[in-house]
Design an enzyme around this catalytic site. Structure first.
Site, PDB file in Angstrom:
ATOM      1  N   GLU A  67      26.188  35.495 -12.941  1.00 27.91           N
ATOM      2  CA  GLU A  67      25.845  34.658 -11.807  1.00 27.91           C
ATOM      3  C   GLU A  67      24.501  33.935 -11.935  1.00 27.91           C
ATOM      4  OE1 GLU A  67      26.329  37.025  -8.272  1.00 27.91           O
ATOM      5  OE2 GLU A  67      28.473  37.218  -8.575  1.00 27.91           O
ATOM      6  N   GLU A  88      34.578  38.464 -11.053  1.00 25.86           N
ATOM      7  CA  GLU A  88      34.437  39.283  -9.852  1.00 25.86           C
ATOM      8  C   GLU A  88      35.270  38.695  -8.720  1.00 25.86           C
ATOM      9  OE1 GLU A  88      30.473  39.955  -8.489  1.00 25.86           O
ATOM     10  OE2 GLU A  88      29.694  40.474 -10.486  1.00 25.86           O
TER      11      GLU A  88
END
Length: 690
Positions: free
Chosen positions: A505, A616
């Site tokens: 991320e 995710e």
């Protein structure tokens, strides 16, 4: 709410762990054995050594220092204080330097060098000791004459029950051995017996019981943890002087621990069907354990190496002669390469060694039996505690135990994304990787390989190192590329590695992420030309926002070349702020919200003819509508051959609503949906939608 909250609260939410202790054995003695003693021992207490066995502890003994762990009872706190003397199972006495209470347990640290957990750990004993001015009594009527010569040896039976501990009688000085003719002739009443700890005693009684015989000695009860199986017992004779050595002792060139494989092919790292063993494929071991070198095994015999074969991060070493005994030379004992002048003591080879099937080469990175793994999980732990780095293993972070790899393999989801932190694997830029942390990472890969699980290594750092942006003066992009090259060099041959997740991320990267991703990916390709490289997207890798923030990722043609085996990684959560925090417990979700939120990413992949992966996604247990949305999401991803790993599973989650593993063990409604899609047949031959 801003999506800059995307992962902060969600991933910082880690329940505190209660360290439940499995109990081994520790004793605080009141007096020495001998009846003739005139010494008086100080008052004492009895307890047990905790049975912790992990990267920090071996049978309750601290691996890197002189310390052990015991229950923090009031009696133990009073007895095991700084300044008190402690007698360990191997007889040595040391002073306590400090004690530290950790929940329901206490760590006791001693003066001196680190301990050997195989001798003083659970279920063996440690004792506090204290005496009056009188001379201490001897522990047993033993002989210490250096002229003892072993004339006959046998293995002790491995009985372990209420009467026997490793073939040694718990209540009196006796042991059990095979009742063969040689033992019957040697172990007679009046003979002297030399035990594994060096003491010599006389045989007082012999009793044959079926195929075994019990031999009783004079003196006090013996310690089965020291003299029991797989240790040896020797018949001893004495002479006036010690015999001169017949040959100089071989000098040790290199020593290595054996791997701890125990299965149908391996027993404690020793190959069952042939004379071979498995060790780590370090550069030192590769250089030392070569064909023609002589190897000294733990039981003293010396054999020559026939061949060595590298298998992932391990190497198999095969020797001349018959099959060796894993109980004697196996883990956690060691093997050593000795000087060529050493005289081999193994029996002459009369038949060729048993054939050994060569280990397979590492499998293709993307498929199992020709098909990609589409459903997996994130196994948490090693990425925890990012505000305390490097932090302390077992306190601020942990690695998932083997049981988690087995669990999800058994559930049909043998794909794991394994988060870990840059600051722990390399605490200082430009330096070698931290060997202890690297060992933990490799142990996780070994656990995965044991259960046929594939692992995506995820550098879980949000485009930062000690809080500094990659591409800044403090953290140049070259350092980011260099650490990935070092990691790849360490795991390139490990068959459990599915690929390399460059960065979790990235966000607020000042536009530098495409340059950093290219540098790291190309650095890996100098080491590993095959495995997948997972390239996350800027703006927290949001699948919904992907096309608006990540067009620059593929401006360089290298990043679009299908021969480079790149997979673009997006994340997706269905709550209103995209964060995955699910603050509003009353929120209702459209059945197709998951599909709609990943579609921008999937359409971008199709438009650019690229591969993709959802690293995710996760929904809370309190929302049936979110679980329905997950069901539809998984169907859509399967149709496009896009793998995904659910957030989250693994240790330390407490009662976290998204976790598949919670402390209470209550039903996880997300799990049946994941299993359903893991078991659904598909026609994908590789990662899509390319």
């Amino acid at each position: 709410m801003s999506t800059n909250l995307f992962s902060g609260a969600r991933k910082a939410l880690v329940a505190s762990i209660a360290m439940a202790a499995l109990m081994g054995g520790v004793t605080v003695v009141t007096a020495p054995y001998a009846a003739a003693s005139t010494a008086v021992a100080a008052a004492s207490v009895s307890t047990k050594v905790n049975a912790f066995t992990n990267t920090d502890w071996l049978n309750g003994v601290w691996r890197t220092g002189a310390g052990f762990s015991i229950p923090a009872s009031a009696a133990n706190q009073a007895a095991f204080k700084a300044g008190a003397s402690v007698k360990l199972a191997d007889g040595q006495v040391r002073k306590i330097s400090r004690q530290q209470i950790v929940g329901s347990n206490m760590s006791v640290f001693l003066e001196g060098a680190k301990l050997d957990g195989n001798k003083v750990g659970a279920p063996q004993m440690v004792s506090t000791v204290g005496t009056t001015a009188s001379a201490p009594a001897t522990s047993a009527p033993t002989l210490t004459a250096p002229s003892t010569v072993a004339s006959h040896s046998t293995s002790i039976n491995a009985f372990t029950n209420t009467d026997w501990l490793n073939g040694v009688w718990r209540k009196s000085p006796g042991f059990s051995i095979p009742a063969n003719d040689a033992n019957k002739n040697a172990f007679k009443v009046g003979a002297s017996v030399k035990l594994a700890d060096g003491q010599v005693r006389k045989v007082t009684q012999v009793q044959v019981a079926g195929a075994n015989m019990s031999v009783y000695l004079d003196g006090a009860a013996v310690n089965g943890s020291v003299v029991g199986a797989p240790n040896k017992l020797s018949l001893a004779t004495t002479t006036a002087t010690a015999p001169a050595p017949t040959a100089p002792a071989p000098s040790v060139v290199a020593t290595s621990n054996l791997n701890s494989f125990t299965n149908t092919e391996w027993l404690n790292g020793v190959y069952r069907a042939s004379a071979g063993f498995s060790i780590q494929a370090t550069s030192a071991n590769i250089a030392a354990f070569k064909a023609g070198a002589s190897v000294k095994l733990a039981d003293g015999q010396v054999r020559k190496i026939l061949r060595a074969q590298q298998v992932g991060s391990n190497m198999s070493v095969f020797l001349e002669g018959s099959a060796i005994n894993g109980a004697a030379v196996g883990y956690p004992k060691t093997v050593s390469v000795v000087s060529a002048s050493a005289t081999p003591s193994a029996p002459a080879v009369t038949t060729p060694p048993a054939a050994v099937t060569p280990a397979p080469a590492p499998s293709a990175p993307d498929t199992t039996n020709g098909k990609p793994l589409l459903v997996g999980v994130n196994l948490s732990g090693a990425g925890f505690g990012p505000s305390v780095v490097p932090g302390t293993h077992g306190t601020n972070y942990t690695y998932p135990a083997e049981s988690y790899y087995k669990k999800y393999a058994d559930l049909g989801m043998p794909l794991v994304r394994l988060p870990f932190l840059w600051e722990r694997i390399q605490p200082k830029l430009g330096t070698p990787l931290n060997t202890v942390e690297l060992g933990r990472l490799k142990q996780s890969l070994d656990f995965a390989q044991k259960h046929n699980v594939k692992v995506i290594l995820d550098l879980h750092n949000y485009y930062r190192y000690f809080g500094k942006l990659i591409g800044s003066n403090e953290v140049p992009i070259s350092s980011f590329a260099a650490v990935w090259k070092q990691i790849a060099q360490e795991v390139v041959n490990h068959p459990a590695v599915e690929g390399y997740g460059l960065m979790n991320e990235p966000h607020s990267t000042n536009g530098l992420w495409p340059q950093a991703a290219l540098a790291a990916a190309q650095a890996i390709r100098t080491v590993d030309a095959k495995r997948w490289i997972y390239v996350a997207g800027d703006r927290w890798s949001s699948a919904f926002h992907w096309p608006h923030y990540n067009t620059q990722l593929i401006t360089n043609p290298w990043m679009r070349d299908p021969k480079n085996n790149l997979v673009y990684e997006a994340h997706m959560y269905v709550d209103k702020d995209f964060s995955g925090n699910y603050f509003d417990k009353t929120e209702q979700f459209d059945p197709m919200i998951g599909v709609n939120r990943v579609k921008p990413f999937v359409e971008w992949l199709k438009q650019n003819k690229l591969r993709g992966y959802i690293g995710e996604h996760g929904v809370p247990d309190f929302s049936p509508s979110a679980i329905v949305a997950t069901d539809n999401l998984m169907s859509y991803l399967r149709q496009n051959c896009i793998p995904s790993t659910y957030w989250a599973a693994g240790p330390w989650w407490g009662e976290y609503a998204l976790s598949l593993d919670v402390t209470s063990g209550k039903h996880r409604p997300q799990l049946p949906v994941l299993q359903k899609h893991a078991k659904t047949a598909h026609n994908c031959t590789s990662i899509g939608p390319l």
